[in-house]
Design a protein around this motif. Structure first.
Motif, PDB file in Angstrom:
ATOM      1  N   SER A 131       0.706  -1.242   0.010  1.00  0.00           N
ATOM      2  CA  SER A 131      -0.013  -0.105   0.050  1.00  0.00           C
ATOM      3  C   SER A 131       0.831   1.252   0.143  1.00  0.00           C
ATOM      4  O   SER A 131       0.290   2.185  -0.676  1.00  0.00           O
ATOM      5  CB  SER A 131      -0.833   0.232   1.210  1.00  0.00           C
ATOM      6  N   ARG A 132       2.254   1.261   0.692  1.00  0.00           N
ATOM      7  CA  ARG A 132       2.771   2.387   0.791  1.00  0.00           C
ATOM      8  C   ARG A 132       4.134   1.992   1.190  1.00  0.00           C
ATOM      9  O   ARG A 132       4.490   0.954   1.503  1.00  0.00           O
ATOM     10  CB  ARG A 132       2.044   3.350   1.682  1.00  0.00           C
ATOM     11  N   LEU A 133       5.088   3.148   1.035  1.00  0.00           N
ATOM     12  CA  LEU A 133       6.381   2.814   1.297  1.00  0.00           C
ATOM     13  C   LEU A 133       6.485   2.775   3.080  1.00  0.00           C
ATOM     14  O   LEU A 133       5.924   3.208   3.693  1.00  0.00           O
ATOM     15  CB  LEU A 133       7.391   4.046   1.076  1.00  0.00           C
ATOM     16  N   CYS A 134       7.542   1.893   3.359  1.00  0.00           N
ATOM     17  CA  CYS A 134       7.757   1.581   4.771  1.00  0.00           C
ATOM     18  C   CYS A 134       9.440   2.091   4.778  1.00  0.00           C
ATOM     19  O   CYS A 134      10.099   2.057   3.970  1.00  0.00           O
ATOM     20  CB  CYS A 134       7.835   0.045   5.027  1.00  0.00           C
ATOM     21  N   LEU A 135       9.487   2.594   6.195  1.00  0.00           N
ATOM     22  CA  LEU A 135      10.881   3.267   6.242  1.00  0.00           C
ATOM     23  C   LEU A 135      11.748   2.235   6.306  1.00  0.00           C
ATOM     24  O   LEU A 135      11.590   1.001   6.817  1.00  0.00           O
ATOM     25  CB  LEU A 135      10.823   4.059   7.703  1.00  0.00           C
ATOM     26  N   ASP A 190       5.258   4.068  11.790  1.00  0.00           N
ATOM     27  CA  ASP A 190       5.015   2.755  12.270  1.00  0.00           C
ATOM     28  C   ASP A 190       6.269   1.791  12.320  1.00  0.00           C
ATOM     29  O   ASP A 190       6.778   1.393  11.393  1.00  0.00           O
ATOM     30  CB  ASP A 190       3.997   2.277  11.553  1.00  0.00           C
ATOM     31  N   VAL A 191       6.294   1.259  13.434  1.00  0.00           N
ATOM     32  CA  VAL A 191       7.488   0.202  13.727  1.00  0.00           C
ATOM     33  C   VAL A 191       6.534  -1.153  13.675  1.00  0.00           C
ATOM     34  O   VAL A 191       5.813  -1.623  13.927  1.00  0.00           O
ATOM     35  CB  VAL A 191       7.956   0.453  14.947  1.00  0.00           C
ATOM     36  N   GLU A 192       7.462  -1.834  12.501  1.00  0.00           N
ATOM     37  CA  GLU A 192       6.814  -3.131  12.278  1.00  0.00           C
ATOM     38  C   GLU A 192       7.975  -4.228  12.467  1.00  0.00           C
ATOM     39  O   GLU A 192       9.007  -3.995  11.528  1.00  0.00           O
ATOM     40  CB  GLU A 192       5.889  -3.191  11.008  1.00  0.00           C
ATOM     41  N   PRO A 193       7.714  -5.239  13.021  1.00  0.00           N
ATOM     42  CA  PRO A 193       8.739  -6.167  13.214  1.00  0.00           C
ATOM     43  C   PRO A 193       8.722  -6.958  11.727  1.00  0.00           C
ATOM     44  O   PRO A 193       7.608  -7.246  11.411  1.00  0.00           O
ATOM     45  CB  PRO A 193       8.673  -7.054  14.419  1.00  0.00           C
ATOM     46  N   ALA A 233      10.036   4.195  11.732  1.00  0.00           N
ATOM     47  CA  ALA A 233      10.822   5.016  12.492  1.00  0.00           C
ATOM     48  C   ALA A 233      11.234   4.449  13.959  1.00  0.00           C
ATOM     49  O   ALA A 233      10.671   4.601  14.817  1.00  0.00           O
ATOM     50  CB  ALA A 233      10.440   6.566  12.739  1.00  0.00           C
ATOM     51  N   LEU A 234      12.212   3.541  13.844  1.00  0.00           N
ATOM     52  CA  LEU A 234      12.748   2.803  15.155  1.00  0.00           C
ATOM     53  C   LEU A 234      13.177   3.804  16.023  1.00  0.00           C
ATOM     54  O   LEU A 234      12.737   3.776  17.347  1.00  0.00           O
ATOM     55  CB  LEU A 234      13.691   1.667  14.777  1.00  0.00           C
TER      56      LEU A 234
END
Lengths: 313, 693
Positions: free
Chosen positions: B382-386, B457-460, B486-487
């Motif tokens: 859906s979108r970019l992740c950091l 959003d931080v996602e593992p 953004a950890l």
């Protein structure tokens, strides 16, 4: 290497469905852009990667697919030390399920027995060593805790049926109906499939026909003295080759190399016997379009040729 | 007189039959006219009910009774009817479930309420023509021949079995249209509906679900659609013409929440889902030269969906084949540019359900690495992740805007390839090496470029390793634990110990990859994962039974039968095997269908010598005695006086050795040990022969 990881995964899961296998192949080969996976993927544009891996694992006797007790999927075979008598001694190959610990045990037990681990592309590491006599093999198998099988290629070939034409007891078949089927006939002279019309297939007295339709496995029909028989591709092919007196097998006793055209791959279990002579998949020569199986002793070559109903030259 | 009476009776009988037939025909004609004149939506309120006649493959319809009244009729029939229609009650699962879960609810609901509690996706019924027809409302009868029994009288053949399909189509469309109005759904504008439905699917019939509530919001729109007269043949049009896929309206900002994203979709939670609208992801893979190798569409799959499914849609007719629990096999895209810009809509159905896959058309696609979801290459997201690698496929028109947005997201100078690169469609651009490092706030309104605004959003992510189950890996092959988002100052701990970031960006801590269960903490969230060792339990089985007394399993040959036997490599010229014990003689029979120099055979004792079959009549220049396994002969054996069979085997053993001796056959391996051993066998044979005389 992805192929090793896949074998570990198969060994840990023991058995599963075809779908799970495909998903595991996809997952393992999806990681990164490693060269080996790229190579495998590049080669598999025409032939699906999971099918290529399946056939390789079957030939190397690591996994059984669609066999008894795993009709809808796969089941990993128990680890077995497969022996093959060579002039230099008995070559032993580790086949079947494996874990890191098992591999380590084999390594420790055979360090002094010419242990070698080869990494052919696209298949798990080939672990093999050489023993001088059967007693040593028994000792190693006992120490590691594995089954062993003496003269594996010969044993497999001994129980295989030859590629004979269908007998009277063989059930007659009919070509599948429908206009969507694409029909090809095997050209024995050119060793290639060529497209034909249904009426030509039906009119043929002798011939091998391939019926293709989208999303389904191809079906092979042998027209034999006016009857139609659905047979495995390789069996039907060699029946036809014998009828047309096309001799394709080559054997070099000095290099112990057994070769045949790539389009005429032998039946699956027969090929397993040839592969287990060396533990390595056959080498493909693109110039001659032939597959070469190495370390095939003369008695194995003769027996394989006899089963294929081909003379050895 | 009697004859006249019989004739009169016959005439009366014929008249009665004719009247009944005429009455039925009139009713059928009347019904047909009503069906043609009456719009589909109105049929709900007139209570058209499908019923099964005694002929199992034919669905018939009864009219007149309004829908709400049908529940009591079907479910609370007289005892006699119950006995007769017990099976029918089983197949009328919808209302029965409703009745069981909420007995008061169903009967007290108004017709409108009943309509609103109907799930978005209704089971279909199989009609006599083979065309599934959607039931707009319960009772639902599924084509199960053994289960069907007539329940109600006055049944009529269904002349238009798919009469209710358009309403279902409309209703599904209505839901989808509402879902499309919610731009927060991103690339999955319609996928949430079935997921939400899935959560509540077990209780659909009994109570209203969120999705159903949403459905009722669209009731006005739906009623308006229903009130329009449906032209005859509209069903055929709907079935044959692929609907236009919706266009993508772009993302809109959503409240920031830190939530762990499961590594892969937990399909078990969707066991009962029969979702109407499913997602289609785009998968692209690169070749070794960096060119686009494949572009494919990956349709979603839910539990309970068929393994193979014929669908139709924008790409014509296709067959989907199950690939994994959560998706079907990727379908290669033809006409890539058109497909990506216009989107895809596929429809499929089985006997009881129907599904719809939608990929809304757009000019911008964001792809993330597929290893997280177990797919090769890159998969649309859906979108970019950091801090995660991405690839972007965009229309040439968006070039400047996209590059500006990527620069804002800290993507450096990504490489842009145009359609000269193999695989890139004309007028599209492919952007490689996109790795955003900055968070960018999204625009207030829905906008396509919001997909290029990475959120904090931080996602593992558990990447790689040998995964045995959802969150279980093999010891020695653990996954790499990585985070996107953004950890920053978020503290990461594994099993209570601070985790350190390695050179490859993965987190680890002491003992993080040991056997057992581990817990990963990050930003107030925690996730468990585990590693286990392999159980080395692998059994043999008869994988390939060759009907020759043995079977093949891998590299092993298994003999059928319990008695232990020894596998012996036998030269074709020496088929007679003798053992160390007098009487141990075995003739290994060679296959007659092939000629071979050597073959293998099972021998019931440990073999010592292999001899020619008839040593007395062989050519001694070529025949040899072969030592297989050196074992001393056992001379101290009792003679079997009175046991004819044992005596014969003894005699045979002695005769074989004596014949070979008399013929003076040579040993195959001429050495002192073997010669001495053969002499001892000869001595034992001679001794026994004298003893037996």
């Amino acid at each position: 290497m992805k192929a090793n990881e896949l074998l570990y995964w198969l060994s840990a899961r023991c058995e599963g469905s075809w779908r799970q296998f495909r998903a595991a192949v996809e997952e393992l080969y999806s990681e990164g852009n490693e060269l080996d996976s790229e190579n495998v993927a590049a080669e598999s544009v025409a032939f699906p990667l999971h099918q290529k891996i399946r056939l390789d694992y079957e030939r190397l006797a690591h996994v059984e697919f669609f066999a008894r007790d795993c009709e809808d999927g796969w089941r990993v075979t128990p680890p077995t030390l497969s022996a093959h008598s060579m002039p230099s001694g008995i070559r032993v190959i580790l086949c079947g399920a494996r874990s890191s610990a098992l591999r380590e045990r084999v390594f420790r037990a055979t360090e002094n027995l010419g242990y070698e681990s080869l990494s052919p592309p696209g298949v798990p590491d080939v672990v093999r060593f050489v023993v001088s006599d059967t007693e040593t093999l028994v000792d190693v198998a006992t120490e590691v805790g594995l089954h062993f099988q003496c003269d594996t290629p010969l044993a497999i070939l001994t129980y295989l049926p030859p590629c004979d034409p269908p007998s009277r007891r063989h059930k007659l078949s009919e070509f599948p109906l429908g206009a969507d089927w694409r029909i090809h006939e095997f050209d024995v002279l050119e060793l290639a499939w060529r497209k034909i019309k249904r009426c030509d297939a039906q009119a043929a007295r002798v011939g091998l026909f391939r019926f293709l339709i989208d999303y389904q496995r191809p079906r092979y029909f042998l027209r034999w003295v006016g009857g139609t028989f659905e047979l495995p591709r390789a069996v039907a092919l060699y029946v036809l080759l014998k009828r047309k007196r096309r001799n394709l097998l080559r054997y070099d006793a000095t290099t112990r190399a057994f070769s045949l055209p790539a389009i005429c791959r032998p039946p699956q279990l027969l090929e397993r016997a040839l592969v287990l002579c060396s533990g390595l998949p056959p080498a493909f020569d693109p110039t001659s379009a032939r597959l070469t199986y190495s370390d095939v002793t003369q008695d194995i070559a003769l027996l394989a040729a006899e089963l294929l109903r081909q003379p050895l030259s | 007189m009697n004859r006249m009476f019989l004739i009169i009776l016959l005439i009366i009988g014929f008249l009665c039959v004719g009247l009944v037939w005429f009455a039925r025909k009139r009713r059928r004609d009347l019904f047909t006219r009503q069906a043609n004149q009456t719009q589909v939506g109105d049929e709900r309120t007139t209570g058209t009910v499908f019923q099964e006649q005694a002929e199992p493959s034919e669905i018939v319809r009864k009219e007149q009774a309004p829908v709400p009244e049908m529940y009591p009729t079907a479910l609370h029939a007289d005892d006699g009817e119950k006995a007769e229609s017990a099976d029918v009650r089983e197949v009328i699962s919808g209302p029965q479930e409703a009745h069981e879960t909420n007995p008061s609810g169903v009967q007290s609901q108004s017709p409108l309420e009943l309509l609103s509690t109907t799930p978005v996706e209704e089971p279909l019924i199989q009609t006599g023509t083979g065309e599934p027809a959607s039931l707009e409302h319960p009772p639902t009868i599924i084509d199960e021949p053994a289960l069907f029994r007539p329940v109600l009288p006055q049944v009529e053949p269904c002349e238009d079995p798919a009469i209710s399909s358009p309403a279902t189509e409309k209703r599904a469309d209505a839901v989808i249209s509402v879902e499309h109005e919610d731009p927060n759904e991103g690339l999955r504008p319609v996928a949430e509906a079935p997921e939400e439905l899935a959560k509540n699917s077990g209780q659909r019939r009994g109570r209203r679900t969120n999705a159903e509530d949403r459905f009722t919001k669209t009731g006005v729109e739906e009623q308006e659609q229903r009130s329009k007269p449906e032209p005859e043949g509209a069903i055929a049009i709907l079935e044959s013409q692929p609907a236009t896929p919706p266009s993508y309206s772009g993302l809109a900002p959503v409240p920031h929440t830190v939530r762990p994203q499961p590594a892969r979709r937990d399909n078990d939670q969707q066991t009962s889902s029969t979702g109407t609208s499913l997602n289609v992801r785009v998968q692209l893979t690169f070749d070794r030269h960096g060119g686009l190798r494949t572009l494919a569409l990956v349709p979603d799959r839910r539990d309970g969906m068929p393994e193979e499914l014929d669908i139709y849609g924008s790409q014509g007719e296709l067959r989907l084949i199950e690939f994994r629990d959560d998706c079907y096999e990727p379908v290669p895209i033809t006409n890539v540019g058109k497909t990506l810009s216009e989107g895809v809509e596929w429809r499929g159905r089985d006997d009881a359900r129907r599904w719809r896959w939608v990929l809304s058309g757009r000019q911008l696609y964001v792809f993330a690495r597929g290893d997280e979801c177990g797919l090769h290459g890159f998969v649309s997201t859906s979108r970019l992740c950091l801090n995660a690698p991405h690839v972007i496929l965009m229309s040439r028109d968006l070039r400047d805007e996209v590059l500006a947005a990527l620069a804002k997201a800290g993507c450096g100078n990504p490489e842009v390839s145009d359609d000269t690169m193999p695989g890139v469609p004309p007028d599209w651009l492919l952007v490689h090496d996109v790795k955003p490092t900055n968070t960018v706030p999204m625009r207030e309104e829905a906008h396509i470029l919001n997909a290029l605004c990475p959120l904090p959003d931080v996602e593992p992510h558990f990447i790689g390793g040998i995964r045995l189950q959802a969150r279980m890996w093999l010891v020695g092959y653990p996954p790499c634990i990585r985070f996107t988002g953004a950890l920053g100052n978020v503290k990461v701990m594994i099993d209570g110990q601070p985790a350190h970031i390695a050179a490859d960006g993965a987190f680890d801590a002491p003992g993080w990859d040991n056997e057992g269960e581990h817990r990963l903490w990050f930003g107030g969230q925690s996730i468990t994962y585990s590693l286990r060792v392999m159980d080395e339990v692998w059994d043999r089985w008869h994988a390939h039974d060759l009907n020759a007394g043995a079977s093949i399993c891998g590299a092993g040959i298994n003999r059928r039968g319990a008695a232990p036997r020894f596998h012996v490599r036998v030269p074709a010229a020496n088929p007679l095997i003798i053992g160390a014990v007098p009487g141990e003689v075995f003739h290994c029979r060679q296959r007659k269908d092939i000629r071979c120099n050597t073959f293998l055979s099972w021998v019931p004792f440990e073999p010592v010598w292999a001899l020619p079959f008839d040593s007395a009549h062989v050519d001694k220049r070529s025949a040899r005695i072969l030592l297989i396994h050196p074992m001393e002969p056992i001379a101290a054996v009792a003679t079997f006086k009175g046991n004819r069979a044992a005596t014969l085997t003894h005699a045979k053993w002695i005769a074989v050795i004596n014949d070979a001796s008399r013929k003076q056959l040579s040993l195959a391996a001429e050495n002192e040990d073997s010669k001495a051993l053969w002499c001892r066998y000869r001595a034992v044979a001679k001794h026994l022969w004298r003893k037996m005389r």
